[in-house]
Design an enzyme around this catalytic site. Structure first.
Site, PDB file in Angstrom:
ATOM      1  N   LYS A 220       0.819  -1.217   0.000  1.00 15.00           N
ATOM      2  CA  LYS A 220       0.000   0.000   0.000  1.00 15.00           C
ATOM      3  C   LYS A 220       0.855   1.270   0.000  1.00 15.00           C
ATOM      4  CE  LYS A 220      -4.283  -2.131   1.285  1.00 15.00           C
ATOM      5  NZ  LYS A 220      -5.292  -2.485   2.282  1.00 15.00           N
ATOM      6  N   ARG A 255      -3.177 -10.441   4.716  1.00 14.84           N
ATOM      7  CA  ARG A 255      -3.602 -10.500   3.309  1.00 14.84           C
ATOM      8  C   ARG A 255      -2.504  -9.866   2.465  1.00 14.84           C
ATOM      9  NH1 ARG A 255      -5.855  -7.172  -0.476  1.00 14.84           N
ATOM     10  NH2 ARG A 255      -7.511  -8.015  -1.784  1.00 14.84           N
TER      11      ARG A 255
HETATM   12  N1  HH2 Z   1      -7.233  -4.233   0.815  1.00 11.48           N
HETATM   13  C1  HH2 Z   1      -7.567  -4.219  -0.491  1.00 11.48           C
HETATM   14  C2  HH2 Z   1      -8.660  -4.964  -0.948  1.00 11.48           C
HETATM   15  N2  HH2 Z   1      -9.388  -5.733  -0.102  1.00 11.48           N
HETATM   16  N3  HH2 Z   1      -9.791  -6.543   2.079  1.00 11.48           N
HETATM   17  C3  HH2 Z   1      -9.478  -6.562   3.376  1.00 11.48           C
HETATM   18  N4  HH2 Z   1     -10.201  -7.313   4.224  1.00 11.48           N
HETATM   19  N5  HH2 Z   1      -8.423  -5.844   3.884  1.00 11.48           N
HETATM   20  C4  HH2 Z   1      -7.657  -5.055   3.087  1.00 11.48           C
HETATM   21  O1  HH2 Z   1      -6.734  -4.388   3.601  1.00 11.48           O
HETATM   22  C5  HH2 Z   1      -7.959  -5.007   1.687  1.00 11.48           C
HETATM   23  C6  HH2 Z   1      -9.058  -5.773   1.208  1.00 11.48           C
HETATM   24  C7  HH2 Z   1      -6.755  -3.405  -1.452  1.00 11.48           C
HETATM   25  O2  HH2 Z   1      -5.742  -4.164  -2.047  1.00 11.48           O
HETATM   26  P1  HH2 Z   1      -5.819  -4.833  -3.495  1.00 11.48           P
HETATM   27  O3  HH2 Z   1      -6.883  -5.873  -3.534  1.00 11.48           O
HETATM   28  O4  HH2 Z   1      -4.506  -5.323  -3.905  1.00 11.48           O
HETATM   29  O5  HH2 Z   1      -6.135  -3.628  -4.455  1.00 11.48           O
HETATM   30  P2  HH2 Z   1      -7.427  -3.205  -5.253  1.00 11.48           P
HETATM   31  O6  HH2 Z   1      -8.477  -2.874  -4.254  1.00 11.48           O
HETATM   32  O7  HH2 Z   1      -6.968  -2.010  -6.052  1.00 11.48           O
HETATM   33  O8  HH2 Z   1      -7.856  -4.363  -6.107  1.00 11.48           O
END
Ligand code: HH2
Length: 277
Positions: A220, A255
């Site tokens: 992040k 995660r």
């Molecule tokens: N962060 C993201 C997405 N889902 N779910 C939980 N429970 N906790 C988190 O910190 C979290 C999440 C963001 O990361 P990413 O999926 O890589 O990115 P994007 O939302 O751009 O797909």
């Protein structure tokens, strides 16, 4: 202790690593990488081979400023992947805020619903209860479109903790067993760098609620600000540092996009936190 999921349970006596499978064109660190279902399936299997205990499949980016997608687009992106990955015996979580998507994903073999809006929608609570899903309830201030504009808190840790406990109780009142619930402070979701750091520094206050805690700090932006690394896909060592800190503070699930580094970090932090001579 166990995390009760649809049709199974995951032991919580060791830290779990959740690998990220983003089937999106626009995710912040890996958008557009997995547009073909077979690529996504191979990626999920690779995450488990590298040390993930479960995988989180998402079809809608929640990055700051992201545009929402509709139900049928989201289902079209994730369903073939979830069905195939679940068929391989992997524990699959669906990263969605939409009850219709969650329900379809559970029918296709998902075992966990990861809702970044913490089941504020009664229809989502109903799907969670009816499917027997494991549940992740995550804190967010605002919506992905606006959340980074000016996040403000009086005491970020206390406010996030109280919100998560309230939402967990709401899910329980709707019929979700307590043993199915994991809470997540939502690193980067309506938080400044200092808010994220404070949540990590005082993570023990969330662990003290008694609900297992998940942390998603992977790649992040605040890690980029601290390290000066602009390219999110080069932040996996920084991510592993957050995994070690989170596990040392009692986190149950991390995660991450790169499970190899975080698995090693989790094992070391876990060993240190348990040793008594
Ligand atoms: N962060 C993201 C997405 N889902 N779910 C939980 N429970 N906790 C988190 O910190 C979290 C999440 C963001 O990361 P990413 O999926 O890589 O990115 P994007 O939302 O751009 O797909």
């Amino acid at each position: 202790m166990e995390w009760k999921l649809a049709g199974r349970a995951l032991p919580l006596d060791r830290p779990l690593i959740m690998g990220v499978v983003n089937v999106t064109p626009d995710s912040f660190s890996d958008g557009g990488m997995l547009t073909d279902p077979q690529e996504a399936i191979d990626h999920a299997l690779g995450l488990v081979a590298a040390g993930a205990d479960l995988v989180d499949v998402g079809g809608e980016s929640t990055r700051p400023g992201a545009d929402p997608v509709n139900v049928s687009t989201e289902i079209g992106r994730i369903l073939p992947v979830i069905a195939a990955v679940a068929e391989c015996g992997l524990v699959v979580s669906v990263d969605t805020t939409k009850p219709e998507v969650a329900e379809a994903a559970m029918s296709a073999g998902a075992a966990i619903i990861n809702d970044t809006t913490a089941a504020g929608d009664p229809a989502m609570r109903r799907v969670m209860a009816e499917t027997g899903a494991g549940v992740v309830l995550m804190h967010m201030q605002g919506t992905p479109r606006t959340m980074q504009e000016n996040p403000t808190y009086r005491d970020v840790v206390a406010e996030v903790r109280d919100f998560l406990v309230e939402r967990a109780r709401g899910a329980e009142a709707a019929g979700v067993p307590r043993s199915s619930i994991v809470v997540d402070p939502g690193i980067g979701f309506g938080k400044t760098t200092e808010h994220n750091l404070e949540l990590l520094r005082r993570l023990g206050e969330l662990v003290a609620t008694g609900y297992p805690v998940m942390v998603g700090a992977s790649r992040k932006a605040f890690l980029g600000r601290i390290t000066g690394i602009d390219d999110p896909s080069r932040r996996d060592v920084a991510t592993a540092a957050t995994t070690a800190l989170a596990v040392a503070a009692g986190a149950a699930v991390c995660r991450v996009h790169d499970p190899g580094a975080s698995r090693q970090a989790a094992e070391v932090a876990w060993a240190v936190s348990r040793v008594r001579i």
